[in-house]
Design an enzyme around this catalytic site. Sequence first.
Site, mmCIF file in Angstrom:
data_model
loop_
_atom_site.group_PDB
_atom_site.id
_atom_site.type_symbol
_atom_site.label_atom_id
_atom_site.label_comp_id
_atom_site.label_asym_id
_atom_site.label_seq_id
_atom_site.Cartn_x
_atom_site.Cartn_y
_atom_site.Cartn_z
ATOM 1 N N TYR A 125 -7.965 15.456 -7.559
ATOM 2 C CA TYR A 125 -7.106 14.806 -8.571
ATOM 3 C C TYR A 125 -6.164 15.851 -9.179
ATOM 4 O O TYR A 125 -4.960 15.612 -9.283
ATOM 5 C CB TYR A 125 -7.991 14.163 -9.647
ATOM 6 C CG TYR A 125 -7.267 13.168 -10.539
ATOM 7 C CD1 TYR A 125 -6.746 11.986 -10.012
ATOM 8 C CD2 TYR A 125 -7.125 13.392 -11.895
ATOM 9 C CE1 TYR A 125 -6.100 11.056 -10.829
ATOM 10 C CE2 TYR A 125 -6.483 12.466 -12.721
ATOM 11 C CZ TYR A 125 -5.973 11.303 -12.176
ATOM 12 O OH TYR A 125 -5.335 10.390 -12.985
ATOM 13 N N LYS B 172 -2.125 15.382 -8.540
ATOM 14 C CA LYS B 172 -1.270 15.073 -9.691
ATOM 15 C C LYS B 172 -0.317 16.228 -9.989
ATOM 16 O O LYS B 172 0.789 16.007 -10.495
ATOM 17 C CB LYS B 172 -2.128 14.733 -10.916
ATOM 18 C CG LYS B 172 -2.858 13.400 -10.794
ATOM 19 C CD LYS B 172 -1.896 12.214 -10.660
ATOM 20 C CE LYS B 172 -2.583 10.865 -10.738
ATOM 21 N NZ LYS B 172 -1.671 9.732 -10.616
ATOM 22 N N THR C 245 -9.159 2.251 -19.036
ATOM 23 C CA THR C 245 -8.994 1.300 -17.924
ATOM 24 C C THR C 245 -10.204 1.434 -16.997
ATOM 25 O O THR C 245 -11.048 2.312 -17.199
ATOM 26 C CB THR C 245 -7.740 1.601 -17.062
ATOM 27 O OG1 THR C 245 -7.970 2.797 -16.329
ATOM 28 C CG2 THR C 245 -6.479 1.727 -17.896
ATOM 29 N N VAL D 8 -7.279 7.223 -20.381
ATOM 30 C CA VAL D 8 -6.758 5.949 -20.887
ATOM 31 C C VAL D 8 -7.802 4.883 -20.576
ATOM 32 O O VAL D 8 -8.370 4.869 -19.470
ATOM 33 C CB VAL D 8 -5.416 5.580 -20.204
ATOM 34 C CG1 VAL D 8 -4.886 4.256 -20.743
ATOM 35 C CG2 VAL D 8 -4.390 6.686 -20.386
ATOM 36 N N ASP E 285 0.889 -1.166 0.000
ATOM 37 C CA ASP E 285 0.000 0.000 0.000
ATOM 38 C C ASP E 285 0.925 1.212 0.000
ATOM 39 O O ASP E 285 1.694 1.409 0.957
ATOM 40 C CB ASP E 285 -0.890 -0.022 1.256
ATOM 41 C CG ASP E 285 -1.831 1.175 1.305
ATOM 42 O OD1 ASP E 285 -1.487 2.252 0.767
ATOM 43 O OD2 ASP E 285 -2.920 1.047 1.889
ATOM 44 N N VAL E 286 0.858 2.021 -1.046
ATOM 45 C CA VAL E 286 1.863 3.080 -1.211
ATOM 46 C C VAL E 286 1.793 4.158 -0.126
ATOM 47 O O VAL E 286 2.716 4.962 0.012
ATOM 48 C CB VAL E 286 1.779 3.743 -2.609
ATOM 49 C CG1 VAL E 286 2.127 2.749 -3.704
ATOM 50 C CG2 VAL E 286 0.425 4.409 -2.847
HETATM 51 P P1 NAD Z 1 -6.748 1.397 -12.161
HETATM 52 O O1 NAD Z 1 -7.766 1.867 -11.176
HETATM 53 O O2 NAD Z 1 -7.154 0.451 -13.242
HETATM 54 O O3 NAD Z 1 -5.514 0.736 -11.381
HETATM 55 C C1 NAD Z 1 -4.945 1.365 -10.265
HETATM 56 C C2 NAD Z 1 -4.185 0.333 -9.449
HETATM 57 O O4 NAD Z 1 -3.627 1.031 -8.324
HETATM 58 C C3 NAD Z 1 -5.081 -0.782 -8.898
HETATM 59 O O5 NAD Z 1 -4.473 -2.037 -9.126
HETATM 60 C C4 NAD Z 1 -5.205 -0.469 -7.410
HETATM 61 O O6 NAD Z 1 -5.334 -1.629 -6.602
HETATM 62 C C5 NAD Z 1 -3.858 0.232 -7.168
HETATM 63 N N1 NAD Z 1 -3.896 1.085 -5.973
HETATM 64 C C6 NAD Z 1 -4.835 1.993 -5.623
HETATM 65 N N2 NAD Z 1 -4.523 2.522 -4.427
HETATM 66 C C7 NAD Z 1 -3.368 1.944 -4.030
HETATM 67 C C8 NAD Z 1 -2.555 2.063 -2.885
HETATM 68 N N3 NAD Z 1 -2.881 2.861 -1.871
HETATM 69 N N4 NAD Z 1 -1.411 1.345 -2.836
HETATM 70 C C9 NAD Z 1 -1.069 0.505 -3.838
HETATM 71 N N5 NAD Z 1 -1.830 0.311 -4.926
HETATM 72 C C10 NAD Z 1 -2.957 1.035 -5.018
HETATM 73 O O7 NAD Z 1 -6.108 2.742 -12.750
HETATM 74 P P2 NAD Z 1 -5.206 3.000 -14.058
HETATM 75 O O8 NAD Z 1 -6.048 3.646 -15.072
HETATM 76 O O9 NAD Z 1 -4.413 1.797 -14.393
HETATM 77 O O10 NAD Z 1 -4.276 4.166 -13.466
HETATM 78 C C11 NAD Z 1 -2.885 3.998 -13.171
HETATM 79 C C12 NAD Z 1 -2.280 5.377 -12.974
HETATM 80 O O11 NAD Z 1 -2.431 6.148 -14.181
HETATM 81 C C13 NAD Z 1 -2.931 6.216 -11.863
HETATM 82 O O12 NAD Z 1 -1.933 6.920 -11.146
HETATM 83 C C14 NAD Z 1 -3.815 7.178 -12.632
HETATM 84 O O13 NAD Z 1 -4.055 8.377 -11.918
HETATM 85 C C15 NAD Z 1 -2.960 7.413 -13.876
HETATM 86 N N6 NAD Z 1 -3.732 7.916 -15.009
HETATM 87 C C16 NAD Z 1 -4.791 7.188 -15.500
HETATM 88 C C17 NAD Z 1 -5.544 7.707 -16.537
HETATM 89 C C18 NAD Z 1 -6.743 6.975 -17.090
HETATM 90 O O14 NAD Z 1 -7.561 7.604 -17.769
HETATM 91 N N7 NAD Z 1 -6.891 5.682 -16.866
HETATM 92 C C19 NAD Z 1 -5.205 8.951 -17.095
HETATM 93 C C20 NAD Z 1 -4.118 9.660 -16.575
HETATM 94 C C21 NAD Z 1 -3.391 9.120 -15.534
#
Ligand code: NAD
Length: 259
Positions: A159, A163, A196, A194, A67-68
């Site tokens: 957010y 960020k 997801t 993205v 857990d970060v």
């Molecule tokens: P996601 O929700 O699919 O995956 C996030 C992962 O982070 C999950 O596996 C979750 O269990 C883990 N996580 C959450 N809190 C945590 C914690 N406290 N400790 C450890 N792990 C933890 O999201 P994603 O789309 O894969 O996003 C990944 C990164 O990319 C994030 O930082 C997100 O802000 C960034 N991002 C995503 C998008 C998008 O549109 N998907 C756009 C810009 C940036």
Amino acid sequence: MTALRLERRVALVTGAAQGIGAAIAEGLAREGASVLATDRDGAGAQATADRIAAVWGESRAAAQALDVTNEEDWQAAITACGERFGGLNVLVNNAGIVAVGSVEDLDLETWRRSMAINADGPFLGCKYALPLMRESGPGSIVNMSSISAMIASHNMAAYNASKAALWMLTKSVALHCARKGWPIRCNSIHPTFVRTALLDGFVGDRDRNEILGKLARQVPIGRIGEVEDVVKAVLYLASDDSSMMTASELKLDGGLSAM
Ligand code: NAD
């Protein structure tokens, strides 16, 4: 055959159970790295490590529950990385959450949770990884920020702020390493939407395809990002291909921030 860009390098990825983080872990392995896949979802991280091990061998992947926001978890993960792989070259601070809401909608607890995961997490990661990274040869820290660090929305207060904090933390860490003379670079990535599970917060109970279509129309090139778009940027920043790049940022926004 082209040489692999991350042969004999060791990488630690946070949030590697699913989405962008899982794809990054697999992408780093594809380029030759040994990977410690971490997530607060330990079983999900293990599944990612298992997929890597199935293709590249048991010696190339391991998993750790992390857990970060938890300092002890970070210390244990860095120790495990050193013991299992003998060092650490690439840290990808990928874990993050989205809380949708304006400054008035959000309660303090949600704000603090966003800051804790999106900003405190990478802070702790850099802090605890650097001692091992500087003993391990060339290093690169890649912080997963967002285009939301640079462009605000009325309903993304936590957010946007978290960020943006990560964006500037990146530059401070990079300058610290440069000043110390360590061969460790630190850069951030700023994707737009993205595809997801993270987008579920925007979609809510509306039609997913319709909402993703709407998001795509906001992007000048007419599409949202795919996880592989982000993986390619991470591989560039993680490898020596970007050796002149530190304290900098890569925008993966299809032109959005130019408008
Ligand atoms: P996601 O929700 O699919 O995956 C996030 C992962 O982070 C999950 O596996 C979750 O269990 C883990 N996580 C959450 N809190 C945590 C914690 N406290 N400790 C450890 N792990 C933890 O999201 P994603 O789309 O894969 O996003 C990944 C990164 O990319 C994030 O930082 C997100 O802000 C960034 N991002 C995503 C998008 C998008 O549109 N998907 C756009 C810009 C940036």
